[in-house]
Every structure is written in structure tokens, then in C-alpha cells.
Motif scaffolding. Structure first.
Motif, mmCIF file in Angstrom:
data_model
loop_
_atom_site.group_PDB
_atom_site.id
_atom_site.type_symbol
_atom_site.label_atom_id
_atom_site.label_comp_id
_atom_site.label_asym_id
_atom_site.label_seq_id
_atom_site.Cartn_x
_atom_site.Cartn_y
_atom_site.Cartn_z
ATOM 1 N N MET A 1 48.927 47.816 36.952
ATOM 2 C CA MET A 1 48.417 47.003 37.966
ATOM 3 C C MET A 1 49.242 45.959 38.025
ATOM 4 N N ARG A 2 49.622 45.614 39.419
ATOM 5 C CA ARG A 2 50.505 44.503 39.775
ATOM 6 C C ARG A 2 49.909 43.852 40.823
ATOM 7 N N MET A 3 49.233 42.701 40.528
ATOM 8 C CA MET A 3 48.722 41.685 41.653
ATOM 9 C C MET A 3 49.780 40.811 42.270
ATOM 10 N N ALA A 4 49.838 40.764 43.491
ATOM 11 C CA ALA A 4 50.840 39.788 44.191
ATOM 12 C C ALA A 4 50.741 38.230 43.643
ATOM 13 N N GLU A 5 52.048 37.736 43.414
ATOM 14 C CA GLU A 5 52.143 36.531 43.054
ATOM 15 C C GLU A 5 51.154 35.499 43.826
ATOM 16 N N THR A 6 51.306 35.451 45.052
ATOM 17 C CA THR A 6 50.730 34.769 45.928
ATOM 18 C C THR A 6 49.058 34.830 45.971
ATOM 19 N N VAL A 7 48.658 35.952 45.524
ATOM 20 C CA VAL A 7 47.243 36.050 45.330
ATOM 21 C C VAL A 7 46.657 35.589 43.914
ATOM 22 N N ALA A 8 47.442 35.756 43.154
ATOM 23 C CA ALA A 8 47.291 35.274 41.575
ATOM 24 C C ALA A 8 47.432 33.808 41.684
ATOM 25 N N ARG A 9 48.308 33.203 42.476
ATOM 26 C CA ARG A 9 48.284 31.769 42.544
ATOM 27 C C ARG A 9 47.056 31.376 43.202
ATOM 28 N N SER A 10 46.678 31.814 44.300
ATOM 29 C CA SER A 10 45.441 31.676 45.104
ATOM 30 C C SER A 10 44.246 31.534 44.521
ATOM 31 N N LEU A 11 44.078 32.817 43.632
ATOM 32 C CA LEU A 11 42.786 32.790 42.686
ATOM 33 C C LEU A 11 42.755 31.802 41.679
ATOM 34 N N GLN A 12 43.830 31.378 41.016
ATOM 35 C CA GLN A 12 43.905 30.347 39.939
ATOM 36 C C GLN A 12 43.553 29.001 40.739
ATOM 37 N N ARG A 13 44.205 28.652 41.724
ATOM 38 C CA ARG A 13 44.051 27.275 42.360
ATOM 39 C C ARG A 13 42.710 27.315 42.997
ATOM 40 N N ALA A 14 41.882 28.270 43.289
ATOM 41 C CA ALA A 14 40.698 27.952 43.811
ATOM 42 C C ALA A 14 39.743 28.228 42.735
ATOM 43 N N ASP A 15 40.157 28.550 41.356
ATOM 44 C CA ASP A 15 39.216 28.677 40.276
ATOM 45 C C ASP A 15 38.147 29.994 40.492
ATOM 46 N N CYS A 16 38.516 31.130 40.986
ATOM 47 C CA CYS A 16 37.713 31.931 41.452
ATOM 48 C C CYS A 16 37.489 33.174 40.064
ATOM 49 N N HIS A 17 36.228 33.285 40.082
ATOM 50 C CA HIS A 17 35.820 34.354 39.291
ATOM 51 C C HIS A 17 36.129 35.756 40.052
ATOM 52 N N TYR A 18 36.721 36.669 39.226
ATOM 53 C CA TYR A 18 36.808 37.960 39.736
ATOM 54 C C TYR A 18 37.205 38.954 38.725
ATOM 55 N N ASP A 19 37.236 40.415 39.042
ATOM 56 C CA ASP A 19 37.704 41.301 38.011
ATOM 57 C C ASP A 19 38.762 42.097 38.786
ATOM 58 N N LEU A 20 39.559 42.956 38.212
ATOM 59 C CA LEU A 20 40.406 43.586 38.862
ATOM 60 C C LEU A 20 39.933 45.116 38.673
ATOM 61 N N VAL A 21 39.995 45.993 39.446
ATOM 62 C CA VAL A 21 39.570 47.345 39.632
ATOM 63 C C VAL A 21 40.696 48.195 39.716
ATOM 64 N N GLU A 22 41.094 49.197 38.891
ATOM 65 C CA GLU A 22 42.083 50.162 38.963
ATOM 66 C C GLU A 22 41.380 51.226 39.692
ATOM 67 N N HIS A 23 42.311 52.040 40.430
ATOM 68 C CA HIS A 23 42.003 53.122 41.201
ATOM 69 C C HIS A 23 43.449 53.936 41.406
ATOM 70 N N ASP A 24 43.101 55.100 41.749
ATOM 71 C CA ASP A 24 44.266 55.910 41.923
ATOM 72 C C ASP A 24 44.956 55.724 43.208
ATOM 73 N N HIS A 25 46.186 56.083 43.419
ATOM 74 C CA HIS A 25 46.966 55.403 44.396
ATOM 75 C C HIS A 25 46.427 55.841 45.698
ATOM 76 N N SER A 26 46.201 55.010 46.509
ATOM 77 C CA SER A 26 45.759 55.000 47.948
ATOM 78 C C SER A 26 46.598 54.140 49.018
ATOM 79 N N ALA A 27 46.420 55.024 50.396
ATOM 80 C CA ALA A 27 47.225 54.525 51.521
ATOM 81 C C ALA A 27 46.555 53.360 52.391
ATOM 82 N N THR A 28 45.154 53.527 52.383
ATOM 83 C CA THR A 28 44.486 52.916 53.352
ATOM 84 C C THR A 28 43.286 51.969 52.562
#
Length: 154
Positions: A1-28
Motif C-alpha cells: 500500500m502506498r498512500m499519497a504524501e499529500t493525503v498522508a500530510r492532510s490526514l496528519q494535519r487534520a488529526d483524522c482517525h482513519y483505517d487503510l483498507v487493502e483491495h485487489d488492483h482496481s481501475a475505477t
């Protein structure tokens, strides 16, 4: 899993509670929901619009709905779907086609369909094609404090 840096910074800055969910490769977004075994109405799909003059806007709606551009055209701007080749320059830290539904983090305004607010939690792309962010809807709005709620879909 690779979260985009901008997303990771935004989540940290906003002090958001979240989970990462893995799934098979998808296009949409709709396929991501299916592969992650989540209801499509809980998957936040992003549609990037522009006015062909350098202004961008992100419309966020459930993955099982379609954007109704007539509903977006209320007001002074005439928005159009942004060309695919322009998206790479806007979302440099994301894989092509895996645009997170947090336009404010990428310097653009946001419109959010109220259908998403009726969900206890929602999912959004993390910036790649194999992971999603799951968060309570209240946490999502910490990432989009200036977003406008308006009917966008059919």
C-alpha cells in the motif's frame, strides 16, 4: 500500500482517525468498492472539473452515482470535465486514475453530494489502485472544511 504524501500530510494535519483498507488492483472507484467488498454508496468518487482558464473544482459523490453537470453549472462558472492528461500534473503523488476525494489538499475547491453525509463512514482512494481510506464522515469533513454541500448526482 502506498498512500499519497499529500493525503498522508492532510490526514496528519487534520488529526483524522482513519483505517487503510487493502483491495485487489482496481481501475475505477466503483470497482474499488466492489473489490473491497463495501457498498458503492459509501465510496467517495472524485470528478475533477475545470473552466479551461486554470481554475479547478472537485466534485465528490458516491461511486454508484453519475455527476450531473447541469447541477454544477449553477453560478458564474462554466465547469467541464478535466482532460485525463491534465490530471497527472494536479495529482503528482498519485497513481494515474487514483485521485483522492480531498481536493482542498491539492489546492482546489470542493463540492460534496449530500448523499455521502448520510453514511456513518466513507471510503476514498488513498492515491494508488490498491488501498482505500476508511473514515467516519465527520472526519472526512476535517479534510474539506471549506467544501460546499450541493446535489451533484443522478
Amino acid at each position: 500500500m502506498r498512500m499519497a504524501e499529500t493525503v498522508a500530510r492532510s490526514l496528519q494535519r487534520a488529526d483524522c482517525h482513519y483505517d487503510l483498507v487493502e483491495h485487489d488492483h482496481s481501475a475505477t472507484s466503483l470497482e474499488s468498492a466492489r473489490k473491497a467488498r463495501i457498498p458503492a454508496e459509501r465510496m467517495a468518487k472524485s470528478v475533477v472539473l475545470d473552466d479551461r482558464r486554470g481554475h479547478y473544482l472537485m466534485a465528490v459523490l458516491p461511486a454508484n452515482r453519475q455527476l450531473d453537470l447541469d447541477k454544477v453549472h449553477k453560478g458564474p462558472w462554466r465547469w467541464q470535465l478535466t482532460r485525463e492528461q491534465s490530471l497527472g500534473g494536479l495529482f503528482k503523488d498519485c497513481e494515474r486514475g487514483a485521485i483522492p476525494a480531498i481536493g482542498e489538499a491539492y489546492g482546489m475547491g470542493m463540492l460534496i453530494d449530500p448523499a455521502l453525509t448520510r453514511q456513518a463512514d466513507i471510503y476514498l482512494e488513498a492515491g494508488d489502485h490498491e488501498s482505500l481510506i476508511r473514515m467516519p464522515v465527520e472526519e472526512f469533513f476535517k479534510l474539506a472544511p471549506n467544501a460546499q454541500l450541493c446535489e451533484l448526482s443522478r
